[in-house]
Design an enzyme around this catalytic site. Structure first.
Site, PDB file in Angstrom:
ATOM      1  N   PHE A 145      63.751   6.246   4.646  1.00  0.00           N
ATOM      2  CA  PHE A 145      63.294   6.906   3.419  1.00  0.00           C
ATOM      3  C   PHE A 145      61.805   6.659   3.254  1.00  0.00           C
ATOM      4  CE2 PHE A 145      62.442   7.609  -1.032  1.00  0.00           C
ATOM      5  CZ  PHE A 145      63.163   8.765  -1.285  1.00  0.00           C
ATOM      6  N   ASP A 230      56.135   1.071   6.831  1.00  0.00           N
ATOM      7  CA  ASP A 230      56.314   1.407   5.420  1.00  0.00           C
ATOM      8  C   ASP A 230      56.815   0.155   4.720  1.00  0.00           C
ATOM      9  OD1 ASP A 230      57.351   2.128   2.959  1.00  0.00           O
ATOM     10  OD2 ASP A 230      58.087   4.079   3.636  1.00  0.00           O
ATOM     11  N   LYS A 259      55.396   0.757  -5.101  1.00  0.00           N
ATOM     12  CA  LYS A 259      56.370  -0.037  -5.868  1.00  0.00           C
ATOM     13  C   LYS A 259      55.761  -1.246  -6.571  1.00  0.00           C
ATOM     14  CE  LYS A 259      60.669   1.589  -3.860  1.00  0.00           C
ATOM     15  NZ  LYS A 259      61.199   2.362  -4.966  1.00  0.00           N
TER      16      LYS A 259
HETATM   17  C1  PLP Z   1      60.469   2.524   1.864  1.00  0.00           C
HETATM   18  C2  PLP Z   1      60.059   3.567   0.858  1.00  0.00           C
HETATM   19  N1  PLP Z   1      59.089   4.425   1.165  1.00  0.00           N
HETATM   20  C3  PLP Z   1      58.684   5.369   0.289  1.00  0.00           C
HETATM   21  C4  PLP Z   1      59.275   5.492  -0.962  1.00  0.00           C
HETATM   22  C5  PLP Z   1      58.797   6.545  -1.913  1.00  0.00           C
HETATM   23  O1  PLP Z   1      58.149   5.960  -3.003  1.00  0.00           O
HETATM   24  P1  PLP Z   1      57.921   6.761  -4.368  1.00  0.00           P
HETATM   25  O2  PLP Z   1      59.255   6.920  -5.016  1.00  0.00           O
HETATM   26  O3  PLP Z   1      56.971   5.896  -5.147  1.00  0.00           O
HETATM   27  O4  PLP Z   1      57.300   8.064  -4.005  1.00  0.00           O
HETATM   28  C6  PLP Z   1      60.311   4.622  -1.316  1.00  0.00           C
HETATM   29  C7  PLP Z   1      60.982   4.759  -2.610  1.00  0.00           C
HETATM   30  O5  PLP Z   1      62.076   4.315  -2.827  1.00  0.00           O
HETATM   31  C8  PLP Z   1      60.713   3.625  -0.387  1.00  0.00           C
HETATM   32  O6  PLP Z   1      61.686   2.766  -0.673  1.00  0.00           O
END
Ligand code: PLP
Length: 406
Positions: A145, A230, A259
């Site tokens: 994700f 990420d 986050k």
């Molecule tokens: C690993 C990871 N990358 C990217 C995102 C996307 O972040 P945002 O919801 O702030 O766009 C999330 C959100 O849960 C995430 O857990």
């Protein structure tokens, strides 16, 4: 136009009112939260909850931490917004903290995780165009994700999120996670980067094996391509180290953050090594990126995490939480597997009763999350202590027994 009626907590009509107002993207948990302090939140009726979800792994210092509140208050009273077209000190201070405390050399600020992923994707493509024979393809993991904007969604290896939004940007390949052979087989001359979560959070908390992440790094070195990590969910101390990559002894070329970076204020960042920082003036931008109030909150958050050595607390309390959950698994027989990286935990249940567990937890004053019908996810503030753990595990036990008996 008639003035809208004020939302009255007493009438508890949130669900009905929002059903007329909002696009239907969220299935809400039936509670209206009004206030938070530390590890606890209170709803509009005054009921107290222990928050073991922390706003989707955001509230790393808990709710309304004084350091964050003070930094935000001071900044909103001083200067709120200027854009990135001017020099400002909160951006610089946060940048300095990030660079001094990571293996990366440069930072670009955005407002969310998805935007951080977009930035990383654009940066890798620009780098590939100029430094790797025009290579542009990025390999990501199945079930990963990375966000919900079109680029970050294309990077996200979950076809069920893609279907209604095709065509997505091209140039992504998906491989099974923790399968080094599959990763190796997917690299071609067109590959510019491998993009991975060190711990897959939204998928249900699946940490990478050391062999996998180290192998991915080696593969990138062998092919002269970029490793993008990420750390949006795994970073900021949650893994028990400031960045999860430290637990693997692997350094990324590009890292995305969001986050917990500003302790609850919206922010995202893409960091890169000098060798990968290929952007030139005009290549990328964001009106709100590096917002002063968020950057001030980020400075307060990162300083607190480092000065109070919260990663050490994560390791210590995380170990206790892991032990208590293992005991709960033995006692209830309802838990198939516990997956853990510091204070990011996935509890895999034998039966698809995660929704019921969540509801029973709520009734007993505990906020948790489910990532599927069989998976409960915990992502509490990094400030929790053993008392919080005991209380949470006791409620979780009651909830699991009740849900499996329903
Ligand atoms: C690993 C990871 N990358 C990217 C995102 C996307 O972040 P945002 O919801 O702030 O766009 C999330 C959100 O849960 C995430 O857990």
């Amino acid at each position: 136009m008639a003035a809208a009626a004020p939302i009255s907590p007493a009438t508890g009509d949130f669900a009905e009112r929002e059903s007329q107002l909002y696009m239907r993207t969220f299935i809400r948990i039936p509670v209206a939260l009004a206030r938070g302090e530390g590890v606890r939140v209170w709803d509009v009726a005054g009921n107290e909850y222990l928050d073991f979800f922390g706003g989707i792994a955001v509230n790393v210092l808990g709710h309304c931490h004084p350091a964050v509140v003070n930094a935000v208050t001071e900044q909103v009273q001083t200067l709120i917004h200027t854009t990135c077209l001017y020099y400002t000190s909160p951006q610089l201070e946060l940048g300095q903290l990030l660079i001094e405390n990571s293996c990366l050399d440069r930072v670009f600020y955005v407002n969310s995780g998805a935007e951080a992923a977009e930035t990383a994707i654009k940066l890798a493509r620009k780098w590939g165009k100029h430094h790797h024979n025009g290579a542009y393809r990025i390999i990501t993991a199945e079930n990963s994700f990375h966000g919900r904007t079109l680029g970050s969604l294309a990077a996200t290896g979950q076809p069920h999120y893609h279907h209604d939004f095709a065509p997505l940007p091209a140039g992504f390949s998906y491989v099974p996670y923790n399968d080094l052979d599959a990763l190796q087989a997917a690299v071609t001359d067109e590959t510019v980067a491998i993009m991975l979560e060190p711990v897959m959070g939204e998928a249900g908390v699946y940490p990478a094996t050391a062999e996998y992440l180290q192998g991915a790094r080696q593969l990138c070195d062998d092919h002269g391509i970029l490793l993008i990590l990420d750390e949006i969910q795994s970073g900021m101390g949650r893994s028990g180290r400031l960045w999860a990559y430290e637990t693997y002894g692997v350094e990324p070329d590009i890292m995305t953050l969001a986050k917990g970076l500003a302790g609850g204020m919206p922010i995202g960042a893409c960091l890169a090594k000098d060798s990968a920082a290929a952007f030139e003036p005009g290549d990328h931008g964001s009106t709100f990126g590096g917002h002063l109030v968020s950057c001030a909150a980020g400075v307060a958050t990162l300083r607190t995490i480092i000065e109070e050595d919260l990663p050490a607390n994560v390791r210590q309390v995380g170990a206790v939480l892991g032990e208590r959950l293992a005991a709960l698994a033995a006692e209830t027989g309802a838990i198939q597997e516990i997956r853990q990286s510091g204070l990011l935990i996935g509890i895999e249940l034998h039966e698809p009763v995660a929704g019921g567990v969540l509801t029973h937890c709520l009734e007993h004053g505990l906020l948790v999350n489910k990532t599927s019908d069989t998976t409960i996810r915990l992502a509490p503030p990094l400030t929790i202590n053993e008392e919080h753990v005991d209380q949470a595990v006791a409620i979780l036990g009651t909830a699991i027994k009740a849900a499996t008996a329903d």
